[in-house]
Design an enzyme around this catalytic site. Structure first.
Site, PDB file in Angstrom:
ATOM      1  N   ARG A 241       0.843  -1.212   0.000  1.00  0.00           N
ATOM      2  CA  ARG A 241       0.000   0.000   0.000  1.00  0.00           C
ATOM      3  C   ARG A 241       0.870   1.252   0.000  1.00  0.00           C
ATOM      4  NH1 ARG A 241      -3.592  -1.584   5.063  1.00  0.00           N
ATOM      5  NH2 ARG A 241      -3.281  -3.790   4.645  1.00  0.00           N
ATOM      6  N   GLU A 385      -2.466  -9.759  19.467  1.00  0.00           N
ATOM      7  CA  GLU A 385      -3.838  -9.271  19.323  1.00  0.00           C
ATOM      8  C   GLU A 385      -4.849 -10.288  19.829  1.00  0.00           C
ATOM      9  OE1 GLU A 385      -4.135  -6.644  15.478  1.00  0.00           O
ATOM     10  OE2 GLU A 385      -2.430  -7.982  15.299  1.00  0.00           O
TER      11      GLU A 385
END
Ligand code: AMP
Length: 398
Positions: A241, A385
């Site tokens: 990206r 996470e």
């Protein structure tokens, strides 16, 4: 209590079963190619061999059924029955402005999550499908949604507003949201814990550098800014990206290359970042490090631009917080690429950063990588996470 953590994408589903008391992962795995030919489940109990089974998974309900079957398998499973699973924690990518906290998922909440689908059309619908599939197979087990955006909801207005007509915020909620919030929250708290200092007293910058990458400023326990925006395309340069660019480039390229906006956006999401800048050498920092060390100009160009941008964001967050006490590196690159950490820290002389090269070479532990004399502490904190989602789930269910 044992908590099943689910991270559901459009064609994949990652899972972990975590014992909330010991905070140990009991088993984990991934279902891939859901709804596509050649679907498979990979499963391993802690310390055990990885098993891979190719088996049809026409939909997410079948994938979850296979996960539950693996967890309760008399030979290789880790629970005797589903009753041992006290709750399920689901990662949800976008909670919009509605969810500043994790939440117990009921019909009403799910309808509100669905209203955020416009903001994350690739991710939220898949998350919801995973939740519905779990509810079908475990109707009596409480479910909790943990949002990637929630931690960043404390950002002040001046940090989250774009310089766009205000009506677009009013009509469509166009603003900066930020992502990877579960990781930024976990890592910043853990850094304070490891240093033995009160979280509420610290100014912390977290650099989450994985395939997707974002950076956040956490002041006195509250996120005050983060680099991703309305979508995860803004901010740092990433694997594929672009991160921040002049928005006029989109029209310019559409005209020059005779492509439509969707096609240019696909280039910005999938063919840019270090992959694009290295002239397609690689999006993986293992390859870029090898190339850099061998003097390959494509790798050198990508690596230098990547680290420069991380350092520039750190500088802007020092300004936003009027100082910084701790800078943390985490995620695939942040945890495993000492060269990236060294290159970023070379820009930070003005913060009195003095790297301890031996500590910087270590891996897989919560560790300060600066000398005791360093004015600012730089740390590596491996993110987790799944554990953060399990903790949130237990907190809400209890
Ligand atoms: P994540 O999205 O957090 O799983 O990070 C994935 C990225 O971490 C990969 O694409 C690699 O660029 C990077 N990575 C993983 N292991 C290493 C390593 N040993 N050295 C350098 N980069 C690594």
């Amino acid at each position: 209590m044992k908590v099943l953590v689910i991270n559901c994408g459009s064609s994949s589903l990652k899972f972990q079963l975590i014992d909330a008391e010991s905070e140990q992962c009991l088993a984990k795995g991934i279902c891939e190619r859901i709804g596509i030919d050649g679907s498979m489940i990979t499963y391993a109990r802690e310390g055990g061999e990885k098993e891979r089974k190719v088996t049809p998974m026409p939909d997410h309900t079948e994938a979850i059924r296979l996960v539950l079957e693996a967890l309760t398998n008399p030979k290789t499973g880790v629970v005797a029955s589903l009753e041992e699973i006290g709750a399920v924690g689901h990662r949800v990518v976008h909670g919009g402005e509605k969810f500043a906290q994790s939440v117990v998922l009921d019909r009403e909440v799910l309808a509100a999550v669905e209203e955020c689908n416009d903001l994350a059309p690739l991710h939220n619908p898949a998350n919801l499908i995973g939740i519905e599939a779990c509810r079908k197979l475990m109707p009596d087990t409480p479910m909790v949604g943990v949002f990637d955006t929630a931690f960043h909801q404390t950002m002040p207005e001046e940090a989250y507003m774009y310089g766009l007509p205000y009506e677009y915020y009013q009509k469509y909620k166009v603003r900066r949201y930020g992502f990877h919030g579960t990781s930024h929250s976990y890592v910043s708290r853990r850094a304070a814990e490891v240093l033995g200092r009160p979280y509420e007293d610290l100014k912390i910058i977290v650099c989450h550098l994985g395939n997707g990458a974002s950076i956040s400023a956490v002041k006195n326990g509250r996120c005050v800014d983060t680099s991703m925006g309305l979508t995860p395309l803004e901010g740092l340069m990433m694997g594929t990206r672009s991160g921040d660019i002049d928005p006029a480039i989109i029209e310019f390229l559409a005209n020059k290359e005779e492509r439509n906006i969707g096609e240019v956006m696909a280039v910005l999401n999938k063919k840019s970042g270090v992959l694009g800048l290295s002239d397609n050498l690689s999006s993986d920092f293992r390859d870029l490090e090898d190339g850099y060390n061998a003097g390959d100009p494509n790798a050198v160009r990508a690596m230098k631009a990547y680290c420069y941008r991380v350092a520039k964001y750190i500088g802007s967050y020092v300004a936003a917080m009027n100082g910084v006490d701790v800078i943390c590196f985490t995620a695939g690159i942040g945890e495993n690429a000492p060269l990236v950490r060294t290159s970023v820290c070379e820009y930070l002389g003005y913060l009195g950063v003095e790297l301890d090269q031996e500590a910087n070479g270590k891996r897989g532990q919560d560790i300060a990588i600066t000398t005791p004399e360093s004015r600012t502490t730089v740390m590596v904190i491996p993110t987790n996470e799944e554990l953060a989602i399990a903790r949130e789930t237990v907190r809400l269910v209890k």
